[in-house]
Design a protein around this motif. Structure first.
Motif, mmCIF file in Angstrom:
data_model
loop_
_atom_site.group_PDB
_atom_site.id
_atom_site.type_symbol
_atom_site.label_atom_id
_atom_site.label_comp_id
_atom_site.label_asym_id
_atom_site.label_seq_id
_atom_site.Cartn_x
_atom_site.Cartn_y
_atom_site.Cartn_z
ATOM 1 N N ALA A 174 0.144 -1.109 0.067
ATOM 2 C CA ALA A 174 0.232 -0.205 -0.135
ATOM 3 C C ALA A 174 0.938 1.499 -0.163
ATOM 4 O O ALA A 174 2.024 1.461 0.679
ATOM 5 N N ALA A 175 0.175 2.183 -0.247
ATOM 6 C CA ALA A 175 1.064 3.971 -0.346
ATOM 7 C C ALA A 175 1.502 4.033 0.650
ATOM 8 O O ALA A 175 2.691 4.142 1.057
ATOM 9 N N GLU A 176 0.789 3.726 2.410
ATOM 10 C CA GLU A 176 1.425 4.118 3.441
ATOM 11 C C GLU A 176 2.097 3.147 4.007
ATOM 12 O O GLU A 176 3.092 3.858 4.346
ATOM 13 N N ASP A 177 2.685 1.841 3.317
ATOM 14 C CA ASP A 177 3.879 1.334 3.125
ATOM 15 C C ASP A 177 4.992 1.852 2.245
ATOM 16 O O ASP A 177 6.124 1.390 3.586
ATOM 17 N N VAL A 178 5.026 2.164 1.177
ATOM 18 C CA VAL A 178 6.000 3.148 0.682
ATOM 19 C C VAL A 178 6.601 4.135 1.585
ATOM 20 O O VAL A 178 7.759 3.944 2.154
ATOM 21 N N ALA A 179 5.382 4.568 1.660
ATOM 22 C CA ALA A 179 5.823 5.717 2.599
ATOM 23 C C ALA A 179 6.994 5.761 4.167
ATOM 24 O O ALA A 179 7.628 6.435 4.524
ATOM 25 N N THR A 180 5.984 4.550 4.878
ATOM 26 C CA THR A 180 6.872 4.608 5.868
ATOM 27 C C THR A 180 7.626 3.821 6.003
ATOM 28 O O THR A 180 8.921 4.047 6.453
ATOM 29 N N VAL A 181 8.377 3.342 5.041
ATOM 30 C CA VAL A 181 9.399 1.991 4.869
ATOM 31 C C VAL A 181 10.238 3.485 4.573
ATOM 32 O O VAL A 181 12.024 3.194 4.349
ATOM 33 N N LEU A 182 10.593 3.821 3.215
ATOM 34 C CA LEU A 182 10.960 4.499 2.504
ATOM 35 C C LEU A 182 10.916 6.104 3.346
ATOM 36 O O LEU A 182 12.639 7.069 2.401
ATOM 37 N N GLY A 183 10.424 6.431 4.441
ATOM 38 C CA GLY A 183 10.845 7.919 5.164
ATOM 39 C C GLY A 183 10.077 9.096 3.895
ATOM 40 O O GLY A 183 10.343 10.541 4.239
ATOM 41 N N LEU A 184 9.211 8.245 3.055
ATOM 42 C CA LEU A 184 8.384 9.476 2.379
ATOM 43 C C LEU A 184 7.859 10.329 3.273
ATOM 44 O O LEU A 184 6.921 9.987 3.640
ATOM 45 N N VAL A 185 7.510 11.896 1.997
ATOM 46 C CA VAL A 185 6.598 12.879 3.128
ATOM 47 C C VAL A 185 5.705 12.229 2.098
ATOM 48 O O VAL A 185 5.232 12.500 0.714
ATOM 49 N N GLY A 186 4.339 12.181 2.458
ATOM 50 C CA GLY A 186 3.313 11.461 1.966
ATOM 51 C C GLY A 186 2.261 12.330 1.195
ATOM 52 O O GLY A 186 1.613 13.916 1.643
ATOM 53 N N ARG A 187 1.511 12.804 -0.024
ATOM 54 C CA ARG A 187 1.005 13.459 -0.899
ATOM 55 C C ARG A 187 0.048 13.903 -0.480
ATOM 56 O O ARG A 187 -0.157 14.786 -0.191
ATOM 57 N N ASP A 188 -0.147 13.185 0.564
ATOM 58 C CA ASP A 188 -1.536 14.348 1.306
ATOM 59 C C ASP A 188 -1.784 15.222 1.954
ATOM 60 O O ASP A 188 -2.194 16.013 1.955
ATOM 61 N N LEU A 189 -0.552 14.944 3.210
ATOM 62 C CA LEU A 189 0.020 16.177 3.837
ATOM 63 C C LEU A 189 0.496 17.275 2.589
ATOM 64 O O LEU A 189 0.266 17.901 3.896
ATOM 65 N N LEU A 190 1.220 16.898 1.951
ATOM 66 C CA LEU A 190 1.229 18.114 1.105
ATOM 67 C C LEU A 190 0.686 18.526 0.354
ATOM 68 O O LEU A 190 0.511 19.709 0.401
#
Length: 548
Positions: free
Chosen positions: A234-250
């Motif tokens: 899931a997109a949340e998993d990608v953000a969690t593992v890679l430390g990415l800032v989710g597009r929703d927050l941006l």
């Protein structure tokens, strides 16, 4: 068999499998087909874009039992052994390890005269060649210039400018480019489908975007995410593992700034801190989102580009693009870039992010000076975009209007409707041309309303203001008609000199020339275009004038 990472398992084995480097692979295929092969190649470009892989494919093409061919079979002994890195006639050398001249002489120069054991060519693949010492380059130079016919040099580097010109001039240089996000995401889709991994396109776009043009980095990141999530990502998993800032927050930050909602912006900054994001990455990703908005504002068709926005983001991005001007976005990009730099060395990164968001909100209130000048000199049909709404000084009250009761009129035509019309017209003048209102209209001695006629009376020494009034009279009549709904005549007159200059009982006759001089200087100052612009930009009022 032990597990093989995705980056190695999916390493291209043919020229057609190399993603994003069509110019290089096509040239090499044509060279192989025509037999016009150089004996020294330099493959330059960013990390993870296929430089060393292309060198190995070229080595297979030269050594294949069917070769030289642009399409090596992949099953003969030479093809298999080169792919596995154990062919005795293909030597891969890491220049970072063999950087000294003794290593170059021992590994390369001393072996040049030895014929290949099985293959047609003896191939030297030198990775990160820019790390060789100057002495090593000098020792290698003669060998590259006039190598034996059975020797081919292939050199890979990420820093082309560090290779001596003498080496480059004796080699064919191929520059590899960073791979587009779309191409990387497409290759990742091929991989996950073959591996039986369930993942949405938006998640693959996140990985591809974070790889920044490197296919190898993207494959390594995909491997990492799969290790965390298993066969469903899931997109949340990608953000969690890679430390990415989710597009929703941006996008939420962009919406808060567009709403000029400072509390929401501070809350989102707190959310970023609580989620453990690197605040430099937050600024960097906000800069990327601003860039995406700017691209959409310039070319609306790019909204469907997966590199700009995923399918679920397009409506929000389209709505946001309509709320920001291009000037807003350019200022925001500069602001966020500076904030990222400031945060790098800050003791309290959160404070810098919060102040950057607050400054961004207030930057949207600014109006270019040329727009202010144009707004001051144009009619109401050209409104100024988003004027700055900082608190202003209390405006100077409009001069008292001579009471309409002084004119002999029936009770039905008494002051109430006339005064209402006058107030409405003055308010609209002030709204449309605040500088003209404060420097001309508000300086009139009196404003009289009689039926469908409004008369502005100026003193005898306000001749310049009267001229300015006359220049705008046609516009004033049009505005008055729009406000009242009927035709209104607007006139400007000059009071008699005697009444203007008559001293009051407390005046001394010697003060009259001084008053006239002050009045003339004030009138001259108010008529100046620069002064008018300053009065509009800054909440100020001229209280006194002095000749310098």
């Amino acid at each position: 068999m032990s597990y093989q990472v995705i980056a190695r398992k999916w390493r291209p084995q043919t020229f057609d499998g190399v993603v994003g480097q069509q110019a290089v692979t096509r040239t090499l295929r044509n060279a192989l087909a025509s037999g016009r092969l150089a004996q020294a190649f330099v493959f330059a470009g960013p990390r993870g874009v296929g430089k060393t892989t292309t060198a190995r494919i070229l080595a297979r093409a030269l050594s294949c039992v069917n070769g030289p061919t642009a399409d090596p079979c992949g099953v003969c002994e030479a093809c298999v052994e080169i792919a596995e890195g154990r062919d005795i006639d293909v030597l891969e050398i890491d220049a970072a390890t063999h950087t000294g001249i003794d290593n170059v002489r021992e590994v390369i120069i001393s072996g040049l005269g030895i014929m290949p054991v099985r293959n047609r060519y003896k191939v030297f693949i030198i990775d990160e060649v820019h790390q060789l010492s100057p002495a090593s380059f000098n020792a290698l130079l003669k060998s590259i210039e006039e190598p034996p016919p059975h020797v081919v040099f292939m050199m890979a580097t990420t820093e082309l400018d560090k290779i001596p010109e003498t080496v480059l001039s004796r080699s064919q240089v191929y520059e590899f480019r960073a791979i587009s996000t779309t191409a990387i995401a497409g290759q990742l889709r091929t991989i996950v489908d073959a591996e039986g991994i369930t993942v949405a396109d938006e998640s693959l776009q996140l990985i591809a975007r974070d790889a920044e043009g490197s296919m190898r980095d993207a494959q390594s990141k995909l491997d990492q995410v799969i290790a965390f999530t298993g066969t469903t990502i899931a997109a949340e998993d990608v953000a969690t593992v890679l430390g990415l800032v989710g597009r929703d927050l941006l996008l939420a930050v962009l919406e808060a700034v567009a709403d000029e909602d400072a509390p929401a912006a501070f809350a989102l900054a707190a959310r970023a801190v609580e989620m453990g994001f690197d605040l430099r990455a937050v600024c960097r990703e906000l800069s990327r989102a601003v860039r995406d908005l700017l691209v959409v504002s310039v070319d609306a068709t790019r909204l469907t580009d997966p590199e700009i926005a995923g399918e679920g983001e397009r409506d929000r991005l389209k709505a946001l693009a309509g709320r920001y001007s291009r000037e807003d976005l350019l200022r925001a990009f500069d602001l966020l870039t500076k904030a990222e730099t400031d945060i790098r060395g800050a003791a309290q990164p959160r404070y810098h992010l919060e102040m950057a968001l607050l400054r961004w909100i207030y930057l949207r209130k600014l109006t270019p000076i040329e727009d202010l000048i144009a707004g001051a000199g144009a009619g109401p049909e050209r409104p100024v975009q988003r004027p700055y709404t900082a608190p202003r000084a209390t405006p100077k009250p409009a001069p008292e209007m001579a009471s309409p009761a002084k004119a002999v009129k029936p009770a039905s035509e008494m002051a109430a409707p006339a005064r209402a019309d006058k107030d409405a017209v003055l308010a609209e003048i002030k709204k449309s041309k605040p500088v003209f209102y404060s420097t001309v209209c508000a300086q009139a001695q009196k404003i009289e309303v009689a039926g469908d006629r409004v008369t502005f009376t100026f003193s005898a020494n306000q001749r310049t203001l009267l001229n300015m009034f006359e220049q705008n009279r046609a516009w004033l009549e049009t505005l008055a008609q729009q406000v009242t709904g009927r035709r209104i005549a607007v006139a400007g007159v000059q009071a008699a000199a005697a009444s203007a200059d008559a001293p009051t009982s407390g005046d001394r006759s010697g003060d009259a020339p001084e008053r006239d001089k002050k009045s003339a200087l004030r009138e001259q100052a108010l008529a100046d275009a620069g002064v008018q612009t300053m009065l509009e930009v800054f909440p100020a009022e001229i209280r006194d004038v002095e000749e310098m």
